[in-house]
Scaffold this motif. Structure first.
Motif, PDB file in Angstrom:
ATOM      1  N   LEU A  74       0.853  -1.175   0.000  1.00  0.00           N
ATOM      2  CA  LEU A  74       0.000   0.000   0.000  1.00  0.00           C
ATOM      3  C   LEU A  74       0.894   1.232   0.000  1.00  0.00           C
ATOM      4  CD1 LEU A  74      -2.612  -1.054   2.659  1.00  0.00           C
ATOM      5  CD2 LEU A  74      -3.030  -0.738   0.228  1.00  0.00           C
ATOM      6  N   PRO A  75       0.395   2.321  -0.521  1.00  0.00           N
ATOM      7  CA  PRO A  75       1.228   3.526  -0.485  1.00  0.00           C
ATOM      8  C   PRO A  75       1.497   3.964   0.938  1.00  0.00           C
ATOM      9  CG  PRO A  75      -0.979   4.010  -1.294  1.00  0.00           C
ATOM     10  CD  PRO A  75      -0.881   2.532  -1.224  1.00  0.00           C
ATOM     11  N   ALA A  76       2.567   4.696   1.047  1.00  0.00           N
ATOM     12  CA  ALA A  76       3.062   5.019   2.397  1.00  0.00           C
ATOM     13  C   ALA A  76       2.027   5.768   3.216  1.00  0.00           C
ATOM     14  CB  ALA A  76       4.342   5.828   2.283  1.00  0.00           C
ATOM     15  N   ASP A  77       1.385   6.711   2.600  1.00  0.00           N
ATOM     16  CA  ASP A  77       0.482   7.492   3.444  1.00  0.00           C
ATOM     17  C   ASP A  77      -0.735   6.676   3.881  1.00  0.00           C
ATOM     18  OD1 ASP A  77      -0.140   7.376   0.893  1.00  0.00           O
ATOM     19  OD2 ASP A  77      -0.774   9.454   0.644  1.00  0.00           O
ATOM     20  N   THR A  78      -1.094   5.726   3.039  1.00  0.00           N
ATOM     21  CA  THR A  78      -2.175   4.849   3.480  1.00  0.00           C
ATOM     22  C   THR A  78      -1.752   4.078   4.722  1.00  0.00           C
ATOM     23  OG1 THR A  78      -2.638   4.550   1.151  1.00  0.00           O
ATOM     24  CG2 THR A  78      -3.819   3.126   2.691  1.00  0.00           C
ATOM     25  N   LEU A  79      -0.534   3.627   4.694  1.00  0.00           N
ATOM     26  CA  LEU A  79      -0.064   2.873   5.844  1.00  0.00           C
ATOM     27  C   LEU A  79      -0.055   3.743   7.088  1.00  0.00           C
ATOM     28  CD1 LEU A  79       2.811   0.859   4.212  1.00  0.00           C
ATOM     29  CD2 LEU A  79       0.596   0.030   4.937  1.00  0.00           C
ATOM     30  N   HIS A  80       0.305   4.978   6.887  1.00  0.00           N
ATOM     31  CA  HIS A  80       0.288   5.872   8.044  1.00  0.00           C
ATOM     32  C   HIS A  80      -1.122   6.043   8.553  1.00  0.00           C
ATOM     33  CE1 HIS A  80       4.359   6.517   7.490  1.00  0.00           C
ATOM     34  NE2 HIS A  80       4.303   7.342   6.487  1.00  0.00           N
ATOM     35  N   GLN A  81      -1.998   6.222   7.624  1.00  0.00           N
ATOM     36  CA  GLN A  81      -3.381   6.384   8.036  1.00  0.00           C
ATOM     37  C   GLN A  81      -3.849   5.168   8.828  1.00  0.00           C
ATOM     38  OE1 GLN A  81      -5.151   7.341   4.188  1.00  0.00           O
ATOM     39  NE2 GLN A  81      -6.602   8.594   5.327  1.00  0.00           N
ATOM     40  N   ILE A  82      -3.479   4.026   8.309  1.00  0.00           N
ATOM     41  CA  ILE A  82      -3.893   2.798   8.967  1.00  0.00           C
ATOM     42  C   ILE A  82      -3.344   2.775  10.381  1.00  0.00           C
ATOM     43  CG2 ILE A  82      -3.551   0.314   9.005  1.00  0.00           C
ATOM     44  CD1 ILE A  82      -3.753   0.283   6.031  1.00  0.00           C
ATOM     45  N   THR A  83      -2.078   3.120  10.469  1.00  0.00           N
ATOM     46  CA  THR A  83      -1.466   3.099  11.787  1.00  0.00           C
ATOM     47  C   THR A  83      -2.200   4.028  12.737  1.00  0.00           C
ATOM     48  OG1 THR A  83       0.567   3.054  10.504  1.00  0.00           O
ATOM     49  CG2 THR A  83       0.759   3.086  12.896  1.00  0.00           C
ATOM     50  N   GLU A  84      -2.529   5.166  12.186  1.00  0.00           N
ATOM     51  CA  GLU A  84      -3.205   6.149  13.012  1.00  0.00           C
ATOM     52  C   GLU A  84      -4.564   5.652  13.449  1.00  0.00           C
ATOM     53  OE1 GLU A  84      -3.008  10.924  12.376  1.00  0.00           O
ATOM     54  OE2 GLU A  84      -3.255   9.547  10.700  1.00  0.00           O
ATOM     55  N   LYS A  86      -7.327  -5.407   9.072  1.00  0.00           N
ATOM     56  CA  LYS A  86      -8.603  -5.169   8.393  1.00  0.00           C
ATOM     57  C   LYS A  86      -8.534  -3.907   7.548  1.00  0.00           C
ATOM     58  CE  LYS A  86     -12.612  -6.398   8.921  1.00  0.00           C
ATOM     59  NZ  LYS A  86     -13.690  -7.365   9.071  1.00  0.00           N
ATOM     60  N   LEU A  87      -7.884  -2.924   8.092  1.00  0.00           N
ATOM     61  CA  LEU A  87      -7.791  -1.680   7.337  1.00  0.00           C
ATOM     62  C   LEU A  87      -6.983  -1.881   6.075  1.00  0.00           C
ATOM     63  CD1 LEU A  87      -7.285   0.811  10.260  1.00  0.00           C
ATOM     64  CD2 LEU A  87      -9.208   0.716   8.712  1.00  0.00           C
ATOM     65  N   MET A  88      -5.982  -2.693   6.201  1.00  0.00           N
ATOM     66  CA  MET A  88      -5.181  -2.947   5.005  1.00  0.00           C
ATOM     67  C   MET A  88      -6.015  -3.645   3.961  1.00  0.00           C
ATOM     68  SD  MET A  88      -1.307  -3.842   5.819  1.00  0.00           S
ATOM     69  CE  MET A  88      -1.495  -4.663   7.364  1.00  0.00           C
ATOM     70  N   ALA A  89      -6.815  -4.584   4.426  1.00  0.00           N
ATOM     71  CA  ALA A  89      -7.692  -5.259   3.478  1.00  0.00           C
ATOM     72  C   ALA A  89      -8.617  -4.246   2.832  1.00  0.00           C
ATOM     73  CB  ALA A  89      -8.497  -6.338   4.206  1.00  0.00           C
ATOM     74  N   ALA A  90      -9.119  -3.340   3.643  1.00  0.00           N
ATOM     75  CA  ALA A  90     -10.011  -2.332   3.095  1.00  0.00           C
ATOM     76  C   ALA A  90      -9.294  -1.476   2.080  1.00  0.00           C
ATOM     77  CB  ALA A  90     -10.560  -1.475   4.233  1.00  0.00           C
ATOM     78  N   ALA A  91      -8.105  -1.087   2.431  1.00  0.00           N
ATOM     79  CA  ALA A  91      -7.366  -0.215   1.513  1.00  0.00           C
ATOM     80  C   ALA A  91      -7.069  -0.934   0.217  1.00  0.00           C
ATOM     81  CB  ALA A  91      -6.081   0.242   2.184  1.00  0.00           C
ATOM     82  N   GLN A  92      -6.736  -2.186   0.343  1.00  0.00           N
ATOM     83  CA  GLN A  92      -6.434  -2.914  -0.878  1.00  0.00           C
ATOM     84  C   GLN A  92      -7.662  -3.116  -1.722  1.00  0.00           C
ATOM     85  OE1 GLN A  92      -4.460  -6.309   0.621  1.00  0.00           O
ATOM     86  NE2 GLN A  92      -2.423  -5.398   0.417  1.00  0.00           N
ATOM     87  N   ALA A  93      -8.799  -3.127  -1.052  1.00  0.00           N
ATOM     88  CA  ALA A  93     -10.039  -3.246  -1.811  1.00  0.00           C
ATOM     89  C   ALA A  93     -10.470  -1.903  -2.360  1.00  0.00           C
ATOM     90  CB  ALA A  93     -11.134  -3.838  -0.919  1.00  0.00           C
TER      91      ALA A  93
END
Lengths: 139, 627
Positions: free
Chosen positions: B53-63, B83-90
């Protein structure tokens, strides 16, 4: 939203010029070139004594029927010129000022880069992105 | 089918479907080398990267998942993050709401699995594919997990053996569960089937659990190889950091100080990368936009250069693992973070410090700033990934420093360079060895120091003060002498040893370099030797020498000098002689000083000329400077 944004060096050659390519860039280049005369007139009008008080933002340089041209000059005689569409009446003066401020900030960022020699064309991607953000979205 | 246990020691309750629970607990198991229930940050980071996932998405997820708040990934945060990663990937936005529904499992690439090998098994015939990590049996997750083995039994699917944490500590080591994530597609296929298996009761779990153990899936390590740190070009390893530290020190010995733009430019140009690329690297690494590099910025820049030389494409923005606020295993991270914060708190000071570092590298300025660092360290714990704050700090710093930064970099540089030659730093080794020339050296140095650098008032004034008072007290008789002695103690010495002095050529070069601080400090060196015809180490002490000639050999201390003078006081006939001698000495001293003065003036002219030439060169090179 600007239609054309240009950065002119002290010696009046362009360091950076970008326009929305809908209407032919040549016209904008010409407009910017002629606006330089107005800029010179404005900055030379103020005497030496008032040099420090001279404001960086020059305001509306001249309006034509299609667009308006705004100017801004830095203390090192680098000029920023923004051309906006006349039909876009919602742009207020302080919005233009803020656009110039952003331009100035990113320009100093470019200057701070030791790999940039003053007088070169500006090839910084960060600067490009700032400018693109300010330009009209081509539709 | 049914919603499994809420994921969450962290307090966020999200319902997971069966398959998700299985998958996640597997991932969780992989991330836990020590089985304490807390996924290791490193593993989690790898997993994140593997999700592509792009970096900022990962940050968002972390947050969003709350790890930022906690500073680490707890069990709950981990699940939420997955779960968020799954969502982001979807393609869904990273929000808690989006994870409420059923989502496909997150896909991770680039993660190999290793250690299924440990388990004695007959690898299921099918697979060379990655399979969902068997998920270590953990009580909450056990139930769904064990369905997993069942299905595997049925499907002949190779599932990695469930690993109990204590059993497979090494399993997790840098082999992020083989991202069987490719196996997730397989899992998706089973989704339907698995959901049909509703009822795995707990009691079944244990036997199946063991059963599963027998069916481990030693995934071929042919899986995506080289994961972990070597896979990520944007992470700085320890030895790389060591190397960068050494390089930094070679340019700038103080790790807290800044490397100037020009220095860095020359250094990085040696890497033979094209200038536009170097320019881009600079833009990426100079996060505070001050035209100079801190240690962390330097590491970032160096790392990017290294990556580029190894033919990695430069990113458009700084990867999160390279950001200064990224908390990695490196100790220096705290420094980076604290340096960022420090810069914010002491921004005005930093600018002035930059100027200082330019000509004198005053590190004392930075040492007080180290104090906040201690407080930064606990903060670091709380914010494992803090990419946003540096950005905010950057923006604020930028806005604050903008008026100052560019003016100080270029023009002052030149000016300070021109100033530097005239005021060389004091050289400590100013000829203490030779007796005869010593006095002269000290004299010249002191007077030179006073006239050249104007650091001190005329030499006589400072050091002699204590002795001066003493001398003055008894010396009413010879006021002139006392005054002279008070004001020009070294002259007395000097004139006394004039014969010695003339023998040694005046040390012109000493004038410039002789500003040794040592000379200033009264070194109590053999005064007796000095009196007996050797140039005293420090003229300062010597003020009483004219009197002391006749007196007993004075000690270096003022008190002894005072006693000497006192002894002379008791000899009136000697006073006259002393006065006359003092007068002579003073005249000689005057002569010497005038000579010194003229020499200094000449040097000043030379330096002025140099400065003018430098400035004219500068003007030639800088066509764009303001009129």
């Amino acid at each position: 939203m600007a239609v054309c944004i240009a950065v002119i060096a002290k010696e009046n050659y362009p360091l950076y010029i970008r326009s929305v390519p809908t209407q032919g860039e040549l016209k904008f280049h010409y407009t910017v070139h002629t606006s330089l005369d107005v800029v010179e007139e404005k900055i030379s009008g103020v005497g030496k004594a008032l040099a420090d008080q001279r404001e960086l933002y020059l305001g509306l340089l001249y309006p034509t029927e299609d667009y308006k041209v705004y100017g801004y000059v830095t203390n090192s005689k680098v000029k920023f010129v923004i051309v906006v569409d006349s039909s876009n009446t919602s742009l207020r003066d302080n919005e233009i000022r803020s656009m110039f401020r952003k331009l100035h900030n990113s320009f100093t960022d470019v200057m701070c880069n030791p790999f940039y020699n003053p007088g070169d064309q500006i090839q910084s991607k960060a600067f490009d992105s700032i400018v693109s953000a300010m330009m009209v979205q081509a539709c | 089918m049914d919603q499994g246990a809420a994921a969450g020691t962290g307090g966020t309750f999200i319902s997971l479907s069966e398959t998700e629970q299985r998958c996640y607990s597997g991932l969780h198991a992989l991330c836990q080398p020590d089985g304490t229930g807390t996924p290791a940050a490193g593993k989690v980071a790898e997993l994140f990267r593997a999700s592509q996932l792009p970096a900022d998405t990962l940050h968002q997820i972390t947050e969003v998942c709350g790890a930022k708040r906690l500073g680490y990934f707890g069990c709950g945060q981990f699940y939420v993050a997955l779960k968020l990663m799954a969502a982001a990937q979807a393609g869904l936005p990273v929000r808690l709401e989006s994870v409420a529904g059923e989502l496909p499992l997150p896909v991770f690439v680039g993660i190999t699995r290793d250690p299924e090998m440990r388990y004695p098994t007959h690898p299921p015939t099918n697979e060379s594919q990655p399979h969902i990590a068997g998920s270590a049996p953990r009580p909450p997750a056990d139930r769904p997990v064990f369905r997993h083995p069942e299905s595997s039994m049925d499907e002949q699917e190779a599932w990695s053996p469930p690993r109990s944490p204590p059993r497979s500590p090494s399993a997790y080591h840098s082999y992020p569960y083989s991202a069987q994530r490719n196996g997730t597609d397989a899992l998706l296929a089973y989704d339907g089937k698995l959901s049909s298996r509703s009822s795995v009761s707990q009691e079944n779990s244990s036997p199946s659990h063991y059963f599963v153990r027998l069916q481990p899936e030693p995934l071929p390590i042919t899986q995506v190889s080289s994961v972990d740190y070597s896979d990520d070009p944007w992470r700085i390893t320890e030895e790389q950091r060591e190397y960068y530290t050494n390089q930094f020190k070679s340019l700038q010995p103080d790790l807290n100080a800044l490397i100037l733009g020009t220095t860095a430019k020359n250094f990085f140009t040696k890497s033979k990368l094209p200038i536009p690329e170097l320019s881009h690297i600079w833009e990426l690494s100079d996060v505070d936009k001050d035209g100079a590099l801190t240690f962390s910025e330097f590491c970032i820049a160096f790392h990017l250069i290294v990556a580029r030389k190894n033919s990695y494409v430069l990113p458009e923005t700084l990867p999160p693992t390279l950001r200064p606020g990224y908390v990695d295993q490196g100790v220096t991270q705290s420094e980076e973070l604290s340096s960022v914060d420090r810069q914010v708190t002491s921004r005005p000071g930093v600018n002035t410090c930059k100027q200082d570092t330019r000509d004198e590298r005053r590190q004392s300025e930075f040492s007080p700033k180290r104090l906040p660092d201690a407080s930064e360290k606990p903060i670091r714990r709380v914010s494992t990934l803090k990419p946003d704050s540096p950005q905010e700090l950057d923006a604020s710093m930028k806005s604050r420093t903008r008026p100052r930064s560019h003016s100080s970099t270029s023009i002052d540089d030149a000016m300070k360079k021109a100033e530097e030659p005239p005021t060389p730093p004091p050289r400590p080794q100013k000829t203490h060895s030779r007796a005869s020339s010593l006095d002269l050296n000290k004299l010249f140095q002191q007077s030179g120091q006073a006239s050249k650098s104007s650091w001190l008032p005329p030499p006589p004034a400072l050091p002699p003060r204590p002795p001066a008072t003493q001398i003055f007290s008894f010396r009413h008789g010879s006021n002139k002498n006392t005054q002279k002695a008070v004001q020009q103690p070294n002259f007395a010495d000097f004139s006394r040893f004039r014969e010695v002095e003339t023998s040694t050529p005046p040390q012109r070069p000493d004038l410039r370099g002789g500003l040794s601080t040592e000379d200033l400090a009264p070194p109590k060196t053999d005064p007796s030797a000095a009196l007996q015809g050797h140039a005293p180490q420090k003229p300062v002490r010597r003020k009483l020498h004219p009197d002391s000639q006749s007196a007993t050999p004075p000690s270096g201390t003022p008190s002894s000098a005072a006693t000497l003078t006192k002894s002379t006081q008791r000899l009136p006939p000697k006073q006259k002689r002393a006065i006359q001698m003092a007068i002579r000495k003073n005249r000689e001293t005057n002569a010497v000083l005038t000579r010194l003065n003229s020499e200094l003036q000449q040097q000043l002219k030379v330096v002025h000329r140099e400065r003018v030439t430098l400035e004219s060169q500068l003007d030639l090179l800088r066509p764009v400077t303001s009129a």
